[in-house]
Design a protein around this motif. Structure first.
Motif, PDB file in Angstrom:
ATOM      1  N   GLN A   1      18.770 -34.450  -8.179  1.00  0.00           N
ATOM      2  CA  GLN A   1      18.750 -35.154  -6.891  1.00  0.00           C
ATOM      3  C   GLN A   1      17.389 -35.042  -6.216  1.00  0.00           C
ATOM      4  O   GLN A   1      16.874 -36.011  -5.649  1.00  0.00           O
ATOM      5  N   LEU A   2      16.770 -33.865  -6.286  1.00  0.00           N
ATOM      6  CA  LEU A   2      15.449 -33.681  -5.683  1.00  0.00           C
ATOM      7  C   LEU A   2      14.374 -34.475  -6.419  1.00  0.00           C
ATOM      8  O   LEU A   2      13.425 -34.973  -5.794  1.00  0.00           O
ATOM      9  N   SER A   3      14.512 -34.613  -7.715  1.00  0.00           N
ATOM     10  CA  SER A   3      13.491 -35.307  -8.504  1.00  0.00           C
ATOM     11  C   SER A   3      13.674 -36.819  -8.527  1.00  0.00           C
ATOM     12  O   SER A   3      12.698 -37.577  -8.463  1.00  0.00           O
ATOM     13  N   PHE A   4      14.940 -37.271  -8.593  1.00  0.00           N
ATOM     14  CA  PHE A   4      15.195 -38.703  -8.783  1.00  0.00           C
ATOM     15  C   PHE A   4      16.016 -39.341  -7.655  1.00  0.00           C
ATOM     16  O   PHE A   4      16.381 -40.508  -7.734  1.00  0.00           O
ATOM     17  N   ASN A   5      16.306 -38.521  -6.625  1.00  0.00           N
ATOM     18  CA  ASN A   5      17.034 -39.014  -5.450  1.00  0.00           C
ATOM     19  C   ASN A   5      18.421 -39.544  -5.809  1.00  0.00           C
ATOM     20  O   ASN A   5      18.928 -40.488  -5.192  1.00  0.00           O
TER      21      ASN A   5
ATOM     22  N   SER B   1      13.592 -11.515  -2.985  1.00  0.00           N
ATOM     23  CA  SER B   1      12.910 -12.242  -4.036  1.00  0.00           C
ATOM     24  C   SER B   1      13.282 -13.714  -3.948  1.00  0.00           C
ATOM     25  O   SER B   1      14.002 -14.131  -3.034  1.00  0.00           O
ATOM     26  N   SER B   2      12.788 -14.501  -4.887  1.00  0.00           N
ATOM     27  CA  SER B   2      13.137 -15.918  -4.936  1.00  0.00           C
ATOM     28  C   SER B   2      13.170 -16.364  -6.392  1.00  0.00           C
ATOM     29  O   SER B   2      12.627 -15.693  -7.278  1.00  0.00           O
ATOM     30  N   GLU B   3      13.829 -17.468  -6.636  1.00  0.00           N
ATOM     31  CA  GLU B   3      13.889 -18.048  -7.972  1.00  0.00           C
ATOM     32  C   GLU B   3      13.621 -19.541  -7.867  1.00  0.00           C
ATOM     33  O   GLU B   3      13.935 -20.168  -6.857  1.00  0.00           O
ATOM     34  N   THR B   4      13.003 -20.107  -8.889  1.00  0.00           N
ATOM     35  CA  THR B   4      12.783 -21.540  -8.972  1.00  0.00           C
ATOM     36  C   THR B   4      13.569 -22.080 -10.147  1.00  0.00           C
ATOM     37  O   THR B   4      13.521 -21.519 -11.248  1.00  0.00           O
ATOM     38  N   ILE B   5      14.329 -23.132  -9.907  1.00  0.00           N
ATOM     39  CA  ILE B   5      15.100 -23.754 -10.977  1.00  0.00           C
ATOM     40  C   ILE B   5      14.164 -24.672 -11.752  1.00  0.00           C
ATOM     41  O   ILE B   5      13.599 -25.615 -11.187  1.00  0.00           O
ATOM     42  N   VAL B   6      13.971 -24.413 -13.034  1.00  0.00           N
ATOM     43  CA  VAL B   6      12.981 -25.135 -13.830  1.00  0.00           C
ATOM     44  C   VAL B   6      13.624 -25.786 -15.053  1.00  0.00           C
ATOM     45  O   VAL B   6      14.691 -25.372 -15.515  1.00  0.00           O
ATOM     46  N   LEU B   7      12.929 -26.798 -15.570  1.00  0.00           N
ATOM     47  CA  LEU B   7      13.346 -27.455 -16.808  1.00  0.00           C
ATOM     48  C   LEU B   7      12.675 -26.751 -17.972  1.00  0.00           C
ATOM     49  O   LEU B   7      11.449 -26.619 -18.002  1.00  0.00           O
ATOM     50  N   VAL B   8      13.479 -26.279 -18.912  1.00  0.00           N
ATOM     51  CA  VAL B   8      12.945 -25.606 -20.092  1.00  0.00           C
ATOM     52  C   VAL B   8      13.416 -26.333 -21.344  1.00  0.00           C
ATOM     53  O   VAL B   8      14.439 -27.035 -21.338  1.00  0.00           O
ATOM     54  N   GLY B   9      12.663 -26.161 -22.433  1.00  0.00           N
ATOM     55  CA  GLY B   9      13.005 -26.792 -23.701  1.00  0.00           C
ATOM     56  C   GLY B   9      12.955 -25.795 -24.841  1.00  0.00           C
ATOM     57  O   GLY B   9      12.319 -24.735 -24.737  1.00  0.00           O
ATOM     58  N   GLY B  10      13.632 -26.126 -25.926  1.00  0.00           N
ATOM     59  CA  GLY B  10      13.629 -25.269 -27.100  1.00  0.00           C
ATOM     60  C   GLY B  10      12.250 -25.179 -27.730  1.00  0.00           C
ATOM     61  O   GLY B  10      11.403 -26.065 -27.543  1.00  0.00           O
TER      62      GLY B  10
ATOM     63  N   GLU C   1       8.746 -28.311 -13.342  1.00  0.00           N
ATOM     64  CA  GLU C   1       9.377 -27.712 -12.168  1.00  0.00           C
ATOM     65  C   GLU C   1      10.022 -28.754 -11.267  1.00  0.00           C
ATOM     66  O   GLU C   1      10.532 -28.423 -10.195  1.00  0.00           O
ATOM     67  N   GLY C   2      10.004 -30.017 -11.714  1.00  0.00           N
ATOM     68  CA  GLY C   2      10.613 -31.069 -10.912  1.00  0.00           C
ATOM     69  C   GLY C   2       9.613 -31.686  -9.951  1.00  0.00           C
ATOM     70  O   GLY C   2       8.540 -31.135  -9.685  1.00  0.00           O
ATOM     71  N   LYS C   3       9.944 -32.854  -9.435  1.00  0.00           N
ATOM     72  CA  LYS C   3       9.078 -33.520  -8.465  1.00  0.00           C
ATOM     73  C   LYS C   3       8.930 -32.680  -7.212  1.00  0.00           C
ATOM     74  O   LYS C   3       7.839 -32.513  -6.665  1.00  0.00           O
ATOM     75  N   ILE C   4      10.060 -32.148  -6.741  1.00  0.00           N
ATOM     76  CA  ILE C   4      10.085 -31.215  -5.610  1.00  0.00           C
ATOM     77  C   ILE C   4      10.729 -29.931  -6.123  1.00  0.00           C
ATOM     78  O   ILE C   4      11.911 -29.932  -6.472  1.00  0.00           O
ATOM     79  N   PRO C   5       9.990 -28.836  -6.238  1.00  0.00           N
ATOM     80  CA  PRO C   5      10.556 -27.599  -6.791  1.00  0.00           C
ATOM     81  C   PRO C   5      11.816 -27.158  -6.049  1.00  0.00           C
ATOM     82  O   PRO C   5      11.868 -27.184  -4.811  1.00  0.00           O
ATOM     83  N   LEU C   6      12.817 -26.774  -6.809  1.00  0.00           N
ATOM     84  CA  LEU C   6      14.078 -26.288  -6.247  1.00  0.00           C
ATOM     85  C   LEU C   6      14.030 -24.765  -6.234  1.00  0.00           C
ATOM     86  O   LEU C   6      14.099 -24.121  -7.272  1.00  0.00           O
ATOM     87  N   LYS C   7      13.903 -24.199  -5.055  1.00  0.00           N
ATOM     88  CA  LYS C   7      13.769 -22.751  -4.912  1.00  0.00           C
ATOM     89  C   LYS C   7      14.975 -22.165  -4.194  1.00  0.00           C
ATOM     90  O   LYS C   7      15.507 -22.754  -3.252  1.00  0.00           O
ATOM     91  N   ASN C   8      15.400 -21.009  -4.640  1.00  0.00           N
ATOM     92  CA  ASN C   8      16.471 -20.248  -4.003  1.00  0.00           C
ATOM     93  C   ASN C   8      15.933 -18.890  -3.568  1.00  0.00           C
ATOM     94  O   ASN C   8      15.202 -18.242  -4.313  1.00  0.00           O
ATOM     95  N   ILE C   9      16.283 -18.483  -2.367  1.00  0.00           N
ATOM     96  CA  ILE C   9      15.958 -17.134  -1.903  1.00  0.00           C
ATOM     97  C   ILE C   9      17.057 -16.192  -2.377  1.00  0.00           C
ATOM     98  O   ILE C   9      18.244 -16.513  -2.310  1.00  0.00           O
ATOM     99  N   LEU C  10      16.680 -15.035  -2.877  1.00  0.00           N
ATOM    100  CA  LEU C  10      17.643 -14.032  -3.308  1.00  0.00           C
ATOM    101  C   LEU C  10      17.774 -12.956  -2.232  1.00  0.00           C
ATOM    102  O   LEU C  10      16.771 -12.504  -1.672  1.00  0.00           O
ATOM    103  N   TYR C  11      18.999 -12.569  -1.961  1.00  0.00           N
ATOM    104  CA  TYR C  11      19.278 -11.614  -0.890  1.00  0.00           C
ATOM    105  C   TYR C  11      20.093 -10.431  -1.407  1.00  0.00           C
ATOM    106  O   TYR C  11      20.899 -10.557  -2.328  1.00  0.00           O
ATOM    107  N   PHE C  12      19.874  -9.272  -0.751  1.00  0.00           N
ATOM    108  CA  PHE C  12      20.829  -8.183  -0.802  1.00  0.00           C
ATOM    109  C   PHE C  12      21.784  -8.410   0.366  1.00  0.00           C
ATOM    110  O   PHE C  12      21.331  -8.605   1.503  1.00  0.00           O
TER     111      PHE C  12
END
Length: 296
Positions: free
Chosen positions: A210-214, A157-166, A263-274
């Protein structure tokens, strides 16, 4: 006190003659065998084997130790088998490593349905890989691939690190500047918000920023809470923002308990592994755990 597993490993090396064969007999990695053996040698204070080519030749003191422990060790192993038969009916025990939040939203609800015993361990990913290699863990759920000869990884699977708000946050202004991709305005808006974080997820924030604002963020979260699920619960009843893996807050976003902002300027994605050892006696049990994750 000597770890009983050191004696088991010593016996396996003595009987098989090599670290590799001992590792296969014990269903652990060769480095794990080496660690147990060196720990025992350090404890007793002398060499137990001479390393001759590929063979492990017992020293005289090694022979004395083997003769001294083999009978009581065999009795202990037999007692263990008999006790397990009478009380657990040979039920295997699987040790699994993952982050606390992943356990809460995935495996926790199925624990009582599993036809075997389960031990869940939480730790940093490099430490979990080390425990997997040594035979302490049988399966890891991880976004990090640490290459080891005796360990194999299966992407699932994979996950995307996202900005969320209340749910009470006014996101109208942010949506407007995000649509225009005005990065300076986005950064300024974010700096004015109240941030949630945990002691373990600062890496998410640093990489996202870092990905969004360098560059890396110049601030720390206002509120440090125990884990990511705590962040989500806090946001669902107030204002504030955080960056979190999307799969951990999917239900809350869909039910409008919290808001997906960006999701940011450049989406930050992580691959999930067993991650598993290449050789294991628990293939059926591990396959069932994998099946549960794949069906989520």
């Amino acid at each position: 006190m000597v770890n009983l597993e050191w004696y088991r490993t010593f016996k396996a090396v003595y009987k098989t003659g090599t670290l590799t064969n001992a590792a296969e007999a014990l269903f652990i990695s060769q480095p794990g065998v080496s660690l147990h053996l060196s720990s025992l040698e350090n404890y007793v204070g002398y060499k137990l084997f001479d390393r001759t080519g590929r063979k492990m030749v017992p020293t005289e003191r090694g022979k004395v130790l083997y003769n001294f422990i083999i009978e009581p060790l065999s009795k202990l192993e037999e007692a263990e088998k008999n006790f397990q038969r009478s009380t657990e009916k040979n039920t295997p025990t699987i040790s699994i490593g993952m982050c606390f939040e992943t356990f809460q939203i995935t495996l926790e609800q199925y624990i009582s349905t599993l036809p075997f015993n389960v031990i869940i361990q939480f730790d940093e990913y490099p430490e979990m890989v080390d425990r997997l290699e040594k035979g302490i863990l049988d399966l890891i759920i991880t976004p990090q691939m640490v290459v080891k000869n005796g360990i194999e990884y299966q992407e699932f699977s994979s996950e995307t690190i996202v900005l969320v708000g209340g749910n009470e946050i006014d996101s109208t202004a942010f949506n407007a500047i995000a649509k225009e991709e005005n990065m300076e305005a986005i950064e300024n808006w974010l700096k004015q918000q109240k941030w949630y974080g945990t002691t373990g997820d600062m890496e998410h924030l640093r990489r996202f920023w870092q990905l969004s604002f360098n560059k890396y963020p110049e601030f720390r979260p206002n509120y440090i809470v125990p884990n990511i699920n705590s962040i989500i619960r806090c946001l669902s009843s107030g204002k504030g923002v955080a960056v979190v893996p999307d799969f951990l807050c999917k239900k809350e976003i869909e039910s409008n308990q919290i808001k997906l902002l960006w999701e940011g300027k450049i989406p930050l994605k992580n691959i999930l592994y067993f991650a598993t050892r290449k050789k294991t006696m628990y293939e059926k049990e591990i396959a069932l755990i994998k099946k549960l994750f794949l069906e989520l």
